[in-house]
Design a protein around this motif. Structure first.
Motif, PDB file in Angstrom:
ATOM      1  N   MET A  43      -2.156   5.556 -28.728  1.00 33.92           N
ATOM      2  CA  MET A  43      -3.098   4.391 -28.708  1.00 33.92           C
ATOM      3  C   MET A  43      -4.377   5.786 -28.589  1.00 33.92           C
ATOM      4  SD  MET A  43      -1.647   1.136 -26.992  1.00 33.92           S
ATOM      5  CE  MET A  43      -0.681   2.330 -26.316  1.00 33.92           C
ATOM      6  N   THR A  44      -5.197   4.742 -29.288  1.00 34.52           N
ATOM      7  CA  THR A  44      -6.592   5.756 -29.552  1.00 34.52           C
ATOM      8  C   THR A  44      -7.555   4.839 -29.601  1.00 34.52           C
ATOM      9  OG1 THR A  44      -7.475   7.934 -29.922  1.00 34.52           O
ATOM     10  CG2 THR A  44      -6.731   6.456 -31.706  1.00 34.52           C
ATOM     11  N   VAL A  45      -9.005   5.161 -29.487  1.00 35.45           N
ATOM     12  CA  VAL A  45     -10.068   4.410 -29.467  1.00 35.45           C
ATOM     13  C   VAL A  45     -10.996   4.227 -30.724  1.00 35.45           C
ATOM     14  CG1 VAL A  45     -10.620   5.189 -27.078  1.00 35.45           C
ATOM     15  CG2 VAL A  45     -11.745   6.249 -29.111  1.00 35.45           C
ATOM     16  N   SER A  46     -10.446   5.297 -31.832  1.00 31.67           N
ATOM     17  CA  SER A  46     -11.538   4.922 -32.766  1.00 31.67           C
ATOM     18  C   SER A  46     -10.512   5.491 -34.162  1.00 31.67           C
ATOM     19  CB  SER A  46     -12.449   5.834 -33.103  1.00 31.67           C
ATOM     20  OG  SER A  46     -13.155   7.734 -32.939  1.00 31.67           O
ATOM     21  N   GLU A  47     -10.767   5.135 -35.324  1.00 31.71           N
ATOM     22  CA  GLU A  47      -9.906   5.336 -36.451  1.00 31.71           C
ATOM     23  C   GLU A  47     -10.320   6.653 -36.894  1.00 31.71           C
ATOM     24  OE1 GLU A  47      -8.207   4.181 -38.399  1.00 31.71           O
ATOM     25  OE2 GLU A  47      -8.576   1.868 -37.662  1.00 31.71           O
ATOM     26  N   PHE A  48     -11.506   7.470 -36.698  1.00 31.98           N
ATOM     27  CA  PHE A  48     -12.148   9.062 -36.536  1.00 31.98           C
ATOM     28  C   PHE A  48     -11.446   9.144 -35.370  1.00 31.98           C
ATOM     29  CE2 PHE A  48     -14.224  12.497 -33.252  1.00 31.98           C
ATOM     30  CZ  PHE A  48     -14.450  13.399 -35.610  1.00 31.98           C
ATOM     31  N   SER A  49     -10.949   8.950 -34.163  1.00 31.34           N
ATOM     32  CA  SER A  49      -9.648   9.282 -32.798  1.00 31.34           C
ATOM     33  C   SER A  49      -8.197   9.890 -33.749  1.00 31.34           C
ATOM     34  CB  SER A  49     -10.121   9.041 -31.926  1.00 31.34           C
ATOM     35  OG  SER A  49     -11.205   9.592 -30.835  1.00 31.34           O
ATOM     36  N   LYS A  50      -8.033   9.041 -34.122  1.00 23.77           N
ATOM     37  CA  LYS A  50      -6.813   8.193 -34.827  1.00 23.77           C
ATOM     38  C   LYS A  50      -6.478   9.468 -35.785  1.00 23.77           C
ATOM     39  CE  LYS A  50      -3.827   4.956 -37.496  1.00 23.77           C
ATOM     40  NZ  LYS A  50      -3.623   3.538 -38.253  1.00 23.77           N
ATOM     41  N   THR A  77     -18.761  12.428 -37.400  1.00 23.29           N
ATOM     42  CA  THR A  77     -17.784  11.617 -35.993  1.00 23.29           C
ATOM     43  C   THR A  77     -17.087  10.439 -35.963  1.00 23.29           C
ATOM     44  OG1 THR A  77     -18.709  12.052 -33.771  1.00 23.29           O
ATOM     45  CG2 THR A  77     -17.881  13.675 -34.749  1.00 23.29           C
ATOM     46  N   CYS A  78     -17.397   9.847 -34.813  1.00 23.34           N
ATOM     47  CA  CYS A  78     -16.859   8.284 -35.313  1.00 23.34           C
ATOM     48  C   CYS A  78     -18.123   7.513 -34.773  1.00 23.34           C
ATOM     49  CB  CYS A  78     -15.966   8.080 -33.412  1.00 23.34           C
ATOM     50  SG  CYS A  78     -17.154   8.282 -32.418  1.00 23.34           S
ATOM     51  N   LEU A  79     -19.113   7.665 -34.594  1.00 22.54           N
ATOM     52  CA  LEU A  79     -20.465   7.537 -33.936  1.00 22.54           C
ATOM     53  C   LEU A  79     -20.813   6.456 -35.495  1.00 22.54           C
ATOM     54  CD1 LEU A  79     -22.881  10.165 -32.529  1.00 22.54           C
ATOM     55  CD2 LEU A  79     -21.308   8.104 -31.809  1.00 22.54           C
ATOM     56  N   PRO A  80     -21.186   6.447 -36.896  1.00 24.71           N
ATOM     57  CA  PRO A  80     -20.798   5.666 -38.229  1.00 24.71           C
ATOM     58  C   PRO A  80     -19.820   4.291 -37.655  1.00 24.71           C
ATOM     59  CG  PRO A  80     -21.723   7.275 -38.930  1.00 24.71           C
ATOM     60  CD  PRO A  80     -21.128   7.655 -37.645  1.00 24.71           C
ATOM     61  N   GLU A  81     -18.896   4.672 -37.727  1.00 26.17           N
ATOM     62  CA  GLU A  81     -17.921   3.579 -37.366  1.00 26.17           C
ATOM     63  C   GLU A  81     -18.275   3.112 -36.169  1.00 26.17           C
ATOM     64  OE1 GLU A  81     -13.068   3.225 -35.758  1.00 26.17           O
ATOM     65  OE2 GLU A  81     -14.147   5.239 -36.806  1.00 26.17           O
ATOM     66  N   ILE A  82     -18.381   3.613 -34.960  1.00 25.54           N
ATOM     67  CA  ILE A  82     -19.145   2.472 -34.426  1.00 25.54           C
ATOM     68  C   ILE A  82     -20.077   1.598 -34.350  1.00 25.54           C
ATOM     69  CG2 ILE A  82     -19.572   2.046 -31.061  1.00 25.54           C
ATOM     70  CD1 ILE A  82     -16.549   2.936 -32.865  1.00 25.54           C
ATOM     71  N   GLY A  83     -21.280   2.844 -34.678  1.00 24.82           N
ATOM     72  CA  GLY A  83     -22.573   1.903 -34.855  1.00 24.82           C
ATOM     73  C   GLY A  83     -22.787   0.981 -36.339  1.00 24.82           C
ATOM     74  N   LYS A 140       2.018   5.681 -35.791  1.00 19.29           N
ATOM     75  CA  LYS A 140       2.904   5.915 -34.965  1.00 19.29           C
ATOM     76  C   LYS A 140       1.509   5.744 -34.466  1.00 19.29           C
ATOM     77  CE  LYS A 140       7.127   7.885 -35.166  1.00 19.29           C
ATOM     78  NZ  LYS A 140       7.659   9.428 -35.127  1.00 19.29           N
ATOM     79  N   VAL A 141       0.401   5.431 -34.621  1.00 19.52           N
ATOM     80  CA  VAL A 141      -0.921   5.545 -34.062  1.00 19.52           C
ATOM     81  C   VAL A 141      -2.062   4.031 -34.189  1.00 19.52           C
ATOM     82  CG1 VAL A 141      -3.346   6.997 -33.855  1.00 19.52           C
ATOM     83  CG2 VAL A 141      -0.713   8.199 -34.236  1.00 19.52           C
ATOM     84  N   THR A 142      -1.952   3.633 -33.263  1.00 22.77           N
ATOM     85  CA  THR A 142      -2.996   2.538 -33.224  1.00 22.77           C
ATOM     86  C   THR A 142      -4.464   2.133 -32.347  1.00 22.77           C
ATOM     87  OG1 THR A 142      -1.261   1.045 -32.916  1.00 22.77           O
ATOM     88  CG2 THR A 142      -2.949  -0.020 -32.234  1.00 22.77           C
ATOM     89  N   VAL A 143      -5.505   2.201 -32.704  1.00 19.34           N
ATOM     90  CA  VAL A 143      -6.778   2.093 -32.566  1.00 19.34           C
ATOM     91  C   VAL A 143      -6.405   0.892 -31.755  1.00 19.34           C
ATOM     92  CG1 VAL A 143      -8.628   2.220 -33.428  1.00 19.34           C
ATOM     93  CG2 VAL A 143      -7.766   2.956 -34.589  1.00 19.34           C
ATOM     94  N   VAL A 144      -7.051   1.016 -30.321  1.00 21.73           N
ATOM     95  CA  VAL A 144      -7.134  -0.108 -29.031  1.00 21.73           C
ATOM     96  C   VAL A 144      -8.551  -0.471 -29.249  1.00 21.73           C
ATOM     97  CG1 VAL A 144      -5.277  -0.275 -29.313  1.00 21.73           C
ATOM     98  CG2 VAL A 144      -7.141   1.183 -28.306  1.00 21.73           C
ATOM     99  N   GLY A 145      -9.349   0.666 -29.447  1.00 19.54           N
ATOM    100  CA  GLY A 145     -11.487   0.412 -29.237  1.00 19.54           C
ATOM    101  C   GLY A 145     -11.277   1.035 -27.342  1.00 19.54           C
ATOM    102  N   ASN A 146     -12.711   0.723 -27.539  1.00 19.80           N
ATOM    103  CA  ASN A 146     -12.818   0.443 -26.326  1.00 19.80           C
ATOM    104  C   ASN A 146     -14.424  -0.929 -26.049  1.00 19.80           C
ATOM    105  OD1 ASN A 146     -12.511   2.272 -24.806  1.00 19.80           O
ATOM    106  ND2 ASN A 146     -14.121   4.379 -24.846  1.00 19.80           N
ATOM    107  N   GLY A 147     -14.486  -1.278 -24.761  1.00 20.44           N
ATOM    108  CA  GLY A 147     -15.408  -2.596 -24.544  1.00 20.44           C
ATOM    109  C   GLY A 147     -16.539  -1.767 -23.335  1.00 20.44           C
TER     110      GLY A 147
END
Length: 216
Positions: free
Chosen positions: A1-8, A150-156, A21-28
């Motif tokens: 489990m990880t926090v973003s598609e980028f990290s996945k 990296t992941c920033l456009p994905e999150i924002g 085998k890798v699931t994106v669960v995000g952060n809050g």
């Protein structure tokens, strides 16, 4: 489990495992970060950067861009945490001593207030696996300017204004444009408040639970 598609993708590239085998669960973010957070009122307008003195946070280019934008003539740049000798030396070299503020150690409530009182939040990091300051700032109703990597456009998502973190010119132009465009900031505020609702610990815990159930 990880926090973003980028990290996945990084995990898959590193390990060679199958994507299944890798699931994106995000952060809050906690409820402390919300649009009702009392804005900090230090007596000056400011850009806020929730950061630390680590190299990947790209603080030297942000300082250079702040100087280049000439925004230092009318507002301050506030960093979370305490300064170190390297950043103090650069601030002196750029003659920004009167325009840079460090908050020192703050509570979550104080951090939310620093976000809420800012004109914008700047986060030109070179590398992040998630980028929690983006969501914290959006949840407080403050527009974000962030790296296009990296992941920033994905999150924002569509709530962010993105710049090239390797280009002082790009960062400077982004800062100046966003600070100077009140209608754009208002639009980004509304988009950010909606975007932030996607990142809750309840949602993350549900995704973790479902991933664990799928292993049984």
């Amino acid at each position: 489990m990880t926090v973003s598609e980028f990290s996945k993708k990084r995990i898959i590239d590193w390990s060679g495992c199958s994507p299944e085998k890798v699931t994106v669960v995000g952060n809050g973010v906690t409820a402390v970060f919300n649009e009702a957070a009392p804005p900090m009122q230090p007596g000056y307008s400011y850009i806020f950067c929730c950061s630390n003195r680590k190299g990947h946070k790209n603080e030297p280019r942000l300082l250079q861009a702040f100087k280049k934008s000439e925004l230092n003539n009318k507002m301050k740049l506030v960093f979370s945490g305490k300064p170190d000798n390297d950043i103090l030396d650069l601030i002196k070299k750029l003659q920004l001593e009167s325009a840079i503020i460090f908050t020192g150690q703050v509570s979550e409530e104080e951090l939310a207030s620093w976000y809420a009182g800012a004109v914008i939040t700047a986060f030109p990091s070179l590398y992040e696996g998630f980028g929690l300051p983006l969501v914290e700032s959006m949840a407080c109703g403050t527009p974000i300017i962030a790296s296009n990597t990296t992941c920033l456009p994905e999150i924002g998502g569509n709530a962010g204004y993105y710049v090239d973190p390797l280009s002082v010119v790009s960062i400077a132009e982004g800062l100046k444009h966003l600070v100077g465009d009140e209608s754009l900031r208002k639009e980004m505020r509304e988009k950010g408040l909606l975007r932030a609702k996607l990142f809750t610990w309840d949602r993350s815990s549900d995704l973790v639970r479902d991933a664990l159930k799928g292993m049984i």
